[in-house]
Each structure stands twice: as structure tokens, then as C-alpha cells.
Design a protein around this motif. Structure first.
Motif, short mmCIF file in Angstrom:
data_model
loop_
_atom_site.label_atom_id
_atom_site.label_comp_id
_atom_site.label_asym_id
_atom_site.label_seq_id
_atom_site.Cartn_x
_atom_site.Cartn_y
_atom_site.Cartn_z
N VAL A 15 0.84 -1.20 0.00
CA VAL A 15 0.00 0.00 0.00
C VAL A 15 0.87 1.25 0.00
CG1 VAL A 15 -1.69 1.33 1.29
CG2 VAL A 15 -1.97 -1.14 1.09
N ALA A 16 1.90 1.25 0.83
CA ALA A 16 2.80 2.41 0.92
C ALA A 16 3.53 2.65 -0.40
CB ALA A 16 3.81 2.20 2.04
N ALA A 17 3.75 1.57 -1.15
CA ALA A 17 4.45 1.69 -2.43
C ALA A 17 3.51 1.98 -3.59
CB ALA A 17 5.24 0.41 -2.70
N ASN A 18 2.25 2.25 -3.31
CA ASN A 18 1.25 2.59 -4.33
C ASN A 18 1.05 1.48 -5.36
OD1 ASN A 18 0.64 5.18 -3.32
ND2 ASN A 18 2.42 6.05 -4.36
N LYS A 19 1.20 0.23 -4.94
CA LYS A 19 1.06 -0.89 -5.85
C LYS A 19 -0.39 -1.27 -6.15
CE LYS A 19 5.56 -3.04 -5.02
NZ LYS A 19 6.04 -2.78 -6.39
N HIS A 20 -1.33 -0.60 -5.50
CA HIS A 20 -2.74 -0.92 -5.70
C HIS A 20 -3.44 0.10 -6.61
CE1 HIS A 20 -2.59 -4.17 -2.71
NE2 HIS A 20 -1.69 -3.39 -2.14
N PHE A 21 -2.63 0.89 -7.31
CA PHE A 21 -3.13 1.84 -8.28
C PHE A 21 -2.68 1.43 -9.68
CE2 PHE A 21 -2.56 4.90 -4.57
CZ PHE A 21 -3.93 4.95 -4.28
N ILE A 22 -3.35 1.99 -10.71
CA ILE A 22 -2.97 1.73 -12.08
C ILE A 22 -1.58 2.28 -12.38
CG2 ILE A 22 -3.47 2.32 -14.49
CD1 ILE A 22 -6.41 2.25 -13.86
N HIS A 23 -0.75 1.44 -12.99
CA HIS A 23 0.55 1.86 -13.49
C HIS A 23 0.53 1.68 -15.02
CE1 HIS A 23 2.99 2.01 -9.62
NE2 HIS A 23 1.78 1.60 -9.24
N GLN A 24 0.95 2.70 -15.74
CA GLN A 24 0.86 2.64 -17.20
C GLN A 24 2.06 3.31 -17.85
OE1 GLN A 24 -2.81 3.29 -19.88
NE2 GLN A 24 -1.92 5.34 -19.82
N ASP A 25 2.61 2.64 -18.86
CA ASP A 25 3.61 3.24 -19.73
C ASP A 25 2.85 3.78 -20.94
OD1 ASP A 25 5.55 3.80 -21.67
OD2 ASP A 25 6.90 2.24 -20.94
N GLY A 26 2.50 5.05 -20.89
CA GLY A 26 1.60 5.64 -21.87
C GLY A 26 2.09 5.54 -23.30
N ARG A 27 3.39 5.72 -23.52
CA ARG A 27 3.91 5.70 -24.89
C ARG A 27 3.78 4.31 -25.52
NH1 ARG A 27 9.47 9.41 -24.78
NH2 ARG A 27 8.44 11.38 -24.19
N VAL A 28 4.11 3.30 -24.76
CA VAL A 28 4.01 1.93 -25.27
C VAL A 28 2.56 1.58 -25.57
CG1 VAL A 28 4.35 -0.52 -24.73
CG2 VAL A 28 6.10 1.16 -24.11
N VAL A 29 1.67 1.90 -24.63
CA VAL A 29 0.25 1.58 -24.80
C VAL A 29 -0.34 2.34 -25.98
CG1 VAL A 29 -2.03 1.70 -23.73
CG2 VAL A 29 -0.06 0.98 -22.37
N PHE A 30 0.03 3.59 -26.13
CA PHE A 30 -0.49 4.43 -27.22
C PHE A 30 -0.21 3.79 -28.58
CE2 PHE A 30 -0.20 7.88 -30.30
CZ PHE A 30 -1.28 8.69 -29.98
N LYS A 31 1.04 3.44 -28.81
CA LYS A 31 1.43 2.87 -30.10
C LYS A 31 0.79 1.50 -30.32
CE LYS A 31 5.50 1.58 -32.84
NZ LYS A 31 6.98 1.52 -32.88
#
Length: 334
Positions: A211-227
Motif C-alpha cells: 500500500v505504501a508503495a502505491n502498488k494498488h493503483f494503475i501503473h501505465q507506460d503511456g507511450r508503449v500503450v499508445f502505439k
């Protein structure tokens, strides 16, 4: 000679929360500005389920009730409910079972499907297959996600993108030549690291450290996903057309997943489809994950005519992506 039965959408329902999170609101929360958000994503506002006593099942319930009210179909007529969601109310317990109880669908069996933003398309094809097989007469498919529950509102790269909502369709048999024609789906598990919620599953159970490491939120590499989204959606749209000996000139409407206006515009351009034949409502809802396509169908249902050819296409975590070709039928009316 008995005519072959196909599965057609005969009803649509939707729900979005009343609470609006505007770009101006986000300017007060993170280092961003409305002009940049609109230019990069096309999003002006998104709906948020602010009541902490509510969850994904409540939005799905209201979308189904809206559908049943508009079609005058009773809850006990429904044979099956499939809910596409990546934000279930609970682990282990399916959100679909909760929704059946809340709606009063006592004769239906129910299950969840998780393919993230592609979830509705996957669930729609599964539900249509049940109807095409002849065993089930009325199947409801829902796309519903409470993304606000897994968004870090200190992360400007993701908090600007997502909203909450639910859309539902009723699928029934028909012999008039309308309904689902074909689907082309793809999955590439190697893409998982670029779009996921790392914590909360069996690999990274919830702990104080996770929880402290924010692992329960969405993580996204926007550039990779976009392409990958542009290429994946374009390629599967072309594939489903080619497999059915059709061209883009045969298509009346493209209903794309509403992730980013630039992605939507690029897919339309690559297909050679004029912008006025591509349905877009991302400016009002943002990315509602599995709910984007059914909410588009709900918003624009009055534009669709009997026998219109349509392609629904999506790209999501997994990576998962695909395109579905259908011929629009006749909606039940109240």
C-alpha cells in the motif's frame, strides 16, 4: 428449411455517476492544466462514483435497470448475465452474482470476465455465442468499472484519463440477418508490465508495504500503450473486414474504445473512415475501461439504423485487443 439464428442487440442501458471531475478540478490536485489534457487526450471531464458505500455492482445494477425499463423486459426473463470488469467489488466473489441479487434476476446464472478495456467485446462475443447455440434466449452483457477506486490522484499521468460508468446490452436470437457477424481477438501477455495494477492479487497480496508503495493503483507506460493500441485496433479491424469480404466502405459506424482521442483519430485515419462515422464521447466520460463501448452505444443509439454495419474495437491491459463486426438490428421499445 429452418433459418439460422444469430444473436442481436435488442436493448441498451447505461449509467454514469452524477459527480463530475472536470479538468479544472484536476488542476487543483496535480500539476496539469485543462488545455494540455484536452490537446493530449480529448477529455474535458469524467464521472466519479463519490459515495464510498457504492461500488461497481451498483453502477452495473443501475445500467441493467435502465435497460429493463427501456425494453419492458422483466428481470426473471433473463437467462444469463456476463459482467466485464477489472474493478470487481471483491476478490473471489463475482460482481455478476451481486448484481443478480440487486436486480432480482433469480432465473439467471452469472459470471465475470476480465479483459480490462477489451472486456466488453470479449463478453459480448461470449454472450452472443450462448444465444447462437440456442440454449439461452435473453443474455445481458455489461461493461462496468469504478476506475476511481484504483487511481492515484497524485499521479498526473493516469488520473486525468479515467472515469466511472457502466453500460449494458440485451442479446436475443434473430433470423432477420442482423446481429454479430464475426470477431477477431488477440492477446499478448508480454505486454502486461506496461499496464496493470501490480498489487492486490495472489502475486502481490495487500500488505502495509504494498500500500505504501502505491502498488494498488494503475501503473501505465503511456507511450508503449499508445502505439500498441493504434496498431492493434487498426490491424484487427482490417482483419475482420478481410475475413468477411468487406471493405471500410461497407461500414456505417466505428465504435472504438474511448481511451484517448488521438488514438481514436489515428485508428479512423488508418482505416480511411471519415470522422463523422466514428463515434466519440470521451470528452464527457474519459476512459471508463470496459464501459466505454456500451456507453457509446447507449449515447448514440438513436443514430443507428436497422442493417447498419458496425465495427466495435478495443485495446486494453494484457495486452488484449480486437474488433467485432455486426449488423445493427431493431431495439425493443417501451
Amino acid at each position: 428449411m429452418k433459418l439460422k439464428s444469430s444473436a442481436v442487440i435488442t436493448g441498451i442501458g447505461g449509467y454514469v455517476p452524477d459527480s463530475i471531475l472536470s479538468n479544472s478540478d484536476l488542476e487543483k490536485m496535480v500539476d496539469t492544466n485543462s488545455e494540455w489534457i484536452v490537446s493530449r487526450t480529448g477529455i474535458k471531464e469524467r464521472r466519479i462514483l463519490t459515495d464510498k458505500t457504492l461500488a461497481t455492482s451498483d453502477m452495473a445494477t443501475w445500467a441493467i435497470k435502465n435497460l429493463l425499463d427501456s425494453t419492458k423486459v422483466s428481470a426473471d426473463e433473463i437467462d444469463c448475465v456476463i459482467i466485464a470488469t477489472s474493478t470487481p467489488d471483491h476478490l473471489l466473489l463475482s460482481t455478476a452474482s451481486i448484481v443478480c441479487d440487486k436486480v432480482g434476476m433469480t432465473n439467471a446464472w452469472a459470471t465475470d470476465v476480465n479483459a480490462a478495456c477489451s472486456g466488453f467485446l470479449y463478453a459480448y462475443t461470449l454472450g452472443s455465442s450462448l444465444v447462437e447455440g440456442g440454449r439461452y434466449k435473453k443474455v445481458i452483457v455489461v461493461g462496468a468499472d469504478q476506475n476511481s477506486a484504483i487511481i492515484n490522484y497524485k499521479d498526473r499521468n493516469t488520473c486525468i484519463l479515467f472515469g466511472d460508468g457502466a453500460g449494458a446490452v440485451l442479446i436475443e436470437p434473430t433470423t432477420d440477418g442482423t446481429g454479430l457477424i464475426d470477431s477477431v481477438f488477440k492477446t499478448e501477455g508480454k505486454g502486461r508490465e506496461h499496464l496493470l495494477v501490480p498489487g492486490g492479487g495472489s502475486k502481490v497480496p495487500a500488505t502495509a508495504e504494498s500500500v505504501a508503495a502505491n502498488k494498488h493503483f494503475i501503473h501505465q507506460d503511456g507511450r508503449v500503450v499508445f502505439k500498441a493500441a493504434i496498431n492493434g485496433m487498426t490491424d484487427t479491424c482490417k482483419a475482420v473486414l478481410e475475413r468477411n469480404h468487406m471493405t471500410i466502405n461497407d461500414i456505417n459506424w466505428l465504435i472504438p474504445h474511448q481511451a484517448n482521442y488521438r488514438i481514436i483519430h489515428a485508428v479512423g485515419d488508418h482505416l480511411g473512415l471519415p470522422a463523422d462515422r466514428v463515434k466519440v464521447n470521451i470528452e464527457r466520460y474519459g476512459n471508463t475501461t470496459a464501459a466505454t463501448i456500451p456507453l457509446c452505444l447507449w449515447d448514440f443509439k438513436n443514430d443507428f439504423k436497422h442493417n447498419d454495419n458496425m465495427i466495435l474495437t478495443a485495446f486494453g491491459a494484457g495486452f488484449s485487443w480486437g474488433a467485432t463486426l455486426l449488423k445493427w438490428g431493431k431495439l425493443r421499445t417501451a
